[in-house]
Design a protein around this motif. Sequence first.
Motif, PDB file in Angstrom:
ATOM      1  N   TYR A 148     -13.320 -20.433  -3.478  1.00  0.00           N
ATOM      2  CA  TYR A 148     -13.482 -20.249  -4.915  1.00  0.00           C
ATOM      3  C   TYR A 148     -12.141 -19.971  -5.588  1.00  0.00           C
ATOM      4  N   GLN A 149     -11.924 -20.636  -6.716  1.00  0.00           N
ATOM      5  CA  GLN A 149     -10.659 -20.554  -7.425  1.00  0.00           C
ATOM      6  C   GLN A 149     -10.396 -19.165  -8.001  1.00  0.00           C
ATOM      7  N   ASN A 150     -11.474 -18.463  -8.385  1.00  0.00           N
ATOM      8  CA  ASN A 150     -11.250 -17.155  -9.003  1.00  0.00           C
ATOM      9  C   ASN A 150     -11.291 -15.999  -8.003  1.00  0.00           C
ATOM     10  N   VAL A 151     -11.088 -16.303  -6.705  1.00  0.00           N
ATOM     11  CA  VAL A 151     -10.902 -15.277  -5.675  1.00  0.00           C
ATOM     12  C   VAL A 151      -9.545 -15.501  -5.025  1.00  0.00           C
ATOM     13  N   SER A 152      -8.732 -14.435  -4.943  1.00  0.00           N
ATOM     14  CA  SER A 152      -7.398 -14.526  -4.344  1.00  0.00           C
ATOM     15  C   SER A 152      -7.249 -13.469  -3.263  1.00  0.00           C
ATOM     16  N   TYR A 153      -6.523 -13.816  -2.204  1.00  0.00           N
ATOM     17  CA  TYR A 153      -6.207 -12.851  -1.156  1.00  0.00           C
ATOM     18  C   TYR A 153      -4.701 -12.840  -0.960  1.00  0.00           C
ATOM     19  N   LEU A 154      -4.064 -11.684  -1.166  1.00  0.00           N
ATOM     20  CA  LEU A 154      -2.608 -11.564  -1.141  1.00  0.00           C
ATOM     21  C   LEU A 154      -2.078 -10.972   0.160  1.00  0.00           C
ATOM     22  N   GLY A 155      -2.973 -10.597   1.077  1.00  0.00           N
ATOM     23  CA  GLY A 155      -2.530  -9.996   2.328  1.00  0.00           C
ATOM     24  C   GLY A 155      -2.046  -8.568   2.126  1.00  0.00           C
ATOM     25  N   VAL A 156      -1.288  -8.081   3.088  1.00  0.00           N
ATOM     26  CA  VAL A 156      -0.764  -6.716   3.023  1.00  0.00           C
ATOM     27  C   VAL A 156       0.486  -6.706   2.154  1.00  0.00           C
ATOM     28  N   LEU A 157       0.521  -5.827   1.155  1.00  0.00           N
ATOM     29  CA  LEU A 157       1.639  -5.748   0.223  1.00  0.00           C
ATOM     30  C   LEU A 157       2.427  -4.455   0.410  1.00  0.00           C
ATOM     31  N   PRO A 158       3.743  -4.495   0.149  1.00  0.00           N
ATOM     32  CA  PRO A 158       4.510  -3.239   0.103  1.00  0.00           C
ATOM     33  C   PRO A 158       3.935  -2.326  -0.978  1.00  0.00           C
ATOM     34  N   ALA A 159       4.178  -1.040  -0.849  1.00  0.00           N
ATOM     35  CA  ALA A 159       3.556  -0.058  -1.741  1.00  0.00           C
ATOM     36  C   ALA A 159       3.829  -0.340  -3.214  1.00  0.00           C
ATOM     37  N   VAL A 191      -0.245   7.030  -5.286  1.00  0.00           N
ATOM     38  CA  VAL A 191       1.098   6.448  -5.283  1.00  0.00           C
ATOM     39  C   VAL A 191       1.593   6.458  -6.716  1.00  0.00           C
ATOM     40  N   GLN A 192       2.695   7.126  -6.961  1.00  0.00           N
ATOM     41  CA  GLN A 192       3.225   7.269  -8.318  1.00  0.00           C
ATOM     42  C   GLN A 192       4.363   6.281  -8.529  1.00  0.00           C
ATOM     43  N   ASP A 193       4.184   5.416  -9.519  1.00  0.00           N
ATOM     44  CA  ASP A 193       5.198   4.426  -9.855  1.00  0.00           C
ATOM     45  C   ASP A 193       5.990   4.938 -11.055  1.00  0.00           C
ATOM     46  N   PRO A 198       3.700   6.302   0.920  1.00  0.00           N
ATOM     47  CA  PRO A 198       4.230   6.623  -0.407  1.00  0.00           C
ATOM     48  C   PRO A 198       3.424   7.651  -1.188  1.00  0.00           C
ATOM     49  N   ALA A 199       2.227   7.995  -0.732  1.00  0.00           N
ATOM     50  CA  ALA A 199       1.418   8.994  -1.443  1.00  0.00           C
ATOM     51  C   ALA A 199       1.498  10.333  -0.722  1.00  0.00           C
ATOM     52  N   ILE A 200       0.748  10.477   0.379  1.00  0.00           N
ATOM     53  CA  ILE A 200       0.744  11.753   1.090  1.00  0.00           C
ATOM     54  C   ILE A 200       2.113  12.025   1.717  1.00  0.00           C
TER      55      ILE A 200
END
Length: 386
Positions: A264-275, A197-199, A20-22
């Motif tokens: 730890y509660q204040n650490v999150s991992y969301l995996g690979v996300l769409p752009a 990436v321009q939204d 989505p960028a280059i």
Amino acid sequence: MSAKNEKIAIVSRSFWPESPAIGEALLLLAESLSKDAKPVVMTQVNKGFTKKLKNAGRGQDVKFVTLPALTDSSSPMVSRISELLLFTGFTFTSLVYHRPDKVYVATNPPVFTPLAVRWYCQLFDKKYVYHLQDIHPEITSIVTGKNNFLTRLLERVDTKTITKASTVITLTEQMQSYITKRTGKQLNIKLLSNPAVQDSNQTDNTSLERIKGFVYCGNAGRLQRIPLLLDSIKRYIQEGGKLPFVFAGGGVYSDAIQELAAQYQNVSYLGVLPAHEASNLLHQYSFGLMPIEDEVTKYAFPSKSSSYIFSGCQVIAVCGKDTSVAEWVLTNNLGYVAEPNIESLVSLFHEIEKNSQSGFNIADELLKELTPQSHADSLKSMIMQG
């Protein structure tokens, strides 16, 4: 030959819509070139590419010569290398068939595909512009820890490809200096930052209400000091730190990030996300984490940097103060630079937590430079002059 009749090839495995960028910038480049020349895009695409172009109303008057994408980042290395060689052969035969007058080629994939472009241009007396978005095989040597006969041979091959280009484009003065040192020649080298990436749904990035916390969005690989970052976060939390940390992306340290998030509660991992989801995530947090090995900054620049800034995140660079990354952050007043050790990073986390949230103003000129449209305009000017 008039410019209108000039045929210009764009060769890159990264392209719209997967990149989505280059990829967006290269599609904009091709569309812009169609007004003044005859652009031919040579790339790899996923299923439904033609339909996506039609539905989006994109790519009119642009010829696309495509090879189906056969692997992804999770594929075995043997398959990835085989596809690289296949794309190289595809590029050479496509160039010979379509006979462009100029060729733009980037380092995706590196070394071999640019070599195919050089062979074509030498064979038919044409010109090419070589865009070194990163410098290989040096980066590969850092990742693998190996510098043998093969890597030295690839370096010599790529050096010749660089010296034969009519124009060389790279990202930073540090990379420019290394290219000049490696080739031993004063070349026609232009500098151009990677686009963001321009939204289109986000208008005023700096005035949004944000969560005071840290986001890491990108590859969690061997060059990003991930173990240091995770150890520092753990120490910070153990010392009573309360700010949240959110990670998105894949890489070899994904499991380690997931383990820390489970602890730890204040650490999150969301995996690979769409752009678009990754872009939305960057708009939610105040600080973007950007750790990088110092040695790598000679050969590359973190691709996430532009997206952080364009999204309004202040950058937390984790690297030496004499690197191009640190210079970029400090010169443009884009955030903070932490020395690559636990004490420095943990101290910065605590400092940020204690300070009240302050506004973050990004120069309009810098924001404009990071858009895919500005990137495409700059590329077009360099190609037409090259």
